[in-house]
Design a protein around this motif. Structure first.
Motif, PDB file in Angstrom:
ATOM      1  N   ASN A 233       0.778  -1.240   0.000  1.00  0.00           N
ATOM      2  CA  ASN A 233       0.000   0.000   0.000  1.00  0.00           C
ATOM      3  C   ASN A 233       0.807   1.287   0.000  1.00  0.00           C
ATOM      4  OD1 ASN A 233      -3.096  -0.696   0.418  1.00  0.00           O
ATOM      5  ND2 ASN A 233      -1.916  -2.163   1.636  1.00  0.00           N
ATOM      6  N   VAL A 234       2.039   1.275   0.457  1.00  0.00           N
ATOM      7  CA  VAL A 234       2.775   2.545   0.546  1.00  0.00           C
ATOM      8  C   VAL A 234       4.088   2.559  -0.232  1.00  0.00           C
ATOM      9  CG1 VAL A 234       1.755   3.019   2.798  1.00  0.00           C
ATOM     10  CG2 VAL A 234       4.004   1.950   2.691  1.00  0.00           C
ATOM     11  N   ILE A 235       4.453   1.451  -0.827  1.00  0.00           N
ATOM     12  CA  ILE A 235       5.693   1.413  -1.612  1.00  0.00           C
ATOM     13  C   ILE A 235       5.355   1.643  -3.084  1.00  0.00           C
ATOM     14  CG2 ILE A 235       7.670   0.020  -2.306  1.00  0.00           C
ATOM     15  CD1 ILE A 235       7.640   0.948   0.654  1.00  0.00           C
ATOM     16  N   MET A 236       6.066   2.583  -3.701  1.00  0.00           N
ATOM     17  CA  MET A 236       5.781   2.964  -5.090  1.00  0.00           C
ATOM     18  C   MET A 236       7.076   3.221  -5.840  1.00  0.00           C
ATOM     19  SD  MET A 236       2.805   5.727  -4.178  1.00  0.00           S
ATOM     20  CE  MET A 236       1.526   5.309  -2.983  1.00  0.00           C
ATOM     21  N   PRO A 237       7.095   2.995  -7.167  1.00  0.00           N
ATOM     22  CA  PRO A 237       8.295   3.297  -7.943  1.00  0.00           C
ATOM     23  C   PRO A 237       8.386   4.796  -8.238  1.00  0.00           C
ATOM     24  CG  PRO A 237       6.601   2.387  -9.363  1.00  0.00           C
ATOM     25  CD  PRO A 237       6.066   2.320  -7.968  1.00  0.00           C
ATOM     26  N   VAL A 238       9.596   5.312  -8.218  1.00  0.00           N
ATOM     27  CA  VAL A 238       9.812   6.721  -8.542  1.00  0.00           C
ATOM     28  C   VAL A 238       9.476   6.949 -10.019  1.00  0.00           C
ATOM     29  CG1 VAL A 238      11.544   8.553  -8.731  1.00  0.00           C
ATOM     30  CG2 VAL A 238      11.601   6.974  -6.793  1.00  0.00           C
TER      31      VAL A 238
END
Length: 425
Positions: A233-238
């Motif tokens: 839920n909170v990890i995303m690719p730049v």
């Protein structure tokens, strides 16, 4: 996907921000008769409020060109003493006479939790007249290319150890909030290895050593979710076009949303007051608002591996207080700490690290002599007040400096020298 939408939303607002800024300048222009009217001031205030609430805030500068040492104004030069892809070690070098006795060396470890190290500008400014200050200037993860590799909690501990080596023997360390755990672990690793560069003293301020004690809303949220929830839920690719494109991160804007939601009413009231200060031409109050939020709203991304390992180790499993924390596969043994003095500082109203969480280090470090321990609770301050503000300057900082001087080996050696000479005579 959310990160990309955030970037697109920010880009879409750019023309409106430019229009708002131009409108503000129009109504503030002294040649405009409406600039002195209530309507003109209200329009200018409204446009500035819109521009500021939709702006992306860049990393602030420390802007500490001088300090006062021994009653004299002294120039300060900011230089990089050590650097790695994810951190620069800044040294605030004071222009002092070469024959002057050396002040203690303090490594100030800033939190890697969403804000830049400049959040501790007031901390540096307060300590600078009395010590040689170094500070960890963590790099925004979205600015670090994937080719530079990973950065996790083990790397953080390694970085701290390398910094001690770069600064030299008889260094004192102050860890503010989040770094209390990795700094304590780094000192344990160094003392177990007999490392001569282990610090002479460590000060842990408002840190989550044992979050089972007096848990706050932050602690309870971590306990209610498993690590898979955070990963999903909170990890995303730049997103493109940042240098760290495709690096998995915990975005700073998510962390900021969490911080602000904890005291949303207070932030809304502050912005409402800012509007009325502008209308009433209360420049001092308006400038204080700008200064605070220029710092508070400037956020950075953290690498996914560091964030997830920290959440799991510190907030979910509570590894350190249970003597289960590992560094590079080896158990972190806090009983190995025998030489470094320990000062723990907490705020009475801290809603991030509850009272008792930092003091837990005193019980865990069983082999530190009693005369080298100290715990202090500052009345009437929250988390921010532990390391900044008038109570920090007037009540906390003097205690830290007294503790540092009492455990500084250079000062002890200088004090012992006359006695040695007297015995020889």
């Amino acid at each position: 996907m959310y990160y990309q939408l955030y970037e697109l939303n920010h880009a879409a607002l750019q023309p409106y921000r430019a229009l708002a800024d131009a409108t503000r300048l129009f109504f503030e222009n002294p040649l405009n008769p409406m600039s002195q009217s209530s309507y003109g001031r209200s329009m200018a205030a409204l446009m500035e409020l819109f521009e500021r609430t939709t702006r992306r805030y860049d990393k602030p500068a420390f802007n500490l060109p001088a300090t006062t040492v021994d009653g004299k104004r002294t120039a300060v030069t900011e230089e990089i003493a050590w650097q790695k892809p994810f951190c620069n070690l800044l040294h605030f070098k004071r222009d002092l006479p070469t024959d002057r006795a050396a002040d203690p060396k303090i490594l100030l470890v800033a939190p890697l939790s969403g804000h830049y190290a400049t959040l501790l500008r007031g901390t540096v400014e307060t300590l600078l007249p009395h010590a040689e200050i170094y500070i960890t200037d963590w790099i925004d993860a979205r600015m670090v290319p994937l080719s530079e590799g990973r950065f996790d909690l083990d790397d953080y501990i390694d970085y701290v150890i390398e910094m001690f080596h770069a600064i030299g023997e008889n260094t004192h360390v102050i860890a503010v909030c989040q770094p209390s755990v990795p700094v304590l672990a780094a000192v344990a690793v160094m003392e177990k290895a007999g490392d001569r560069f282990a610090p002479s003293s460590m000060t842990l301020m408002g840190g989550p050593i044992d979050t089972r004690i007096n848990p706050t809303a932050v602690n309870k949220m971590a306990e209610e979710k498993d690590i898979g929830w955070f990963r999903d839920n909170v990890i995303m690719p730049v997103p493109w076009p940042h240098p760290g494109v495709m690096r998995p991160v915990y975005p700073g804007f998510l962390q900021l949303s969490g911080f602000m939601s904890m005291n949303l009413d207070r932030h809304i009231a502050a912005h409402k007051d800012f509007f009325f200060h502008l209308v009433k031409e209360d420049g001092d109050s308006a400038e204080k608002h700008r200064d605070f939020y220029d710092e508070y709203l400037a956020v950075m991304d953290m690498t996914a591996e560091f964030y997830l390992q920290t959440v799991e180790t510190v907030f979910i499993r509570h590894d350190l207080p249970q003597n289960k924390m590992k560094h590079r596969g080896n158990t972190v043994d806090l009983s190995a700490i025998r030489n470094a003095a320990l000062l723990t500082v907490e705020g009475e109203n801290d809603d991030i690290s509850g009272v008792g969480q930092t003091e837990a280090a005193q019980k865990l470090c069983v082999n530190i002599p009693n005369e080298k321990r100290m715990h202090y609770i500052q009345p009437k301050v929250g988390h921010y007040g532990v390391f900044n503000g008038s109570r920090f300057r007037n009540e906390i900082a003097p205690r830290i400096l007294n503790f540092v001087h009492a455990n500084d080996k250079s000062a002890q050696n200088q004090a012992a020298s006359p006695r040695k000479r007297a015995r020889k005579r």
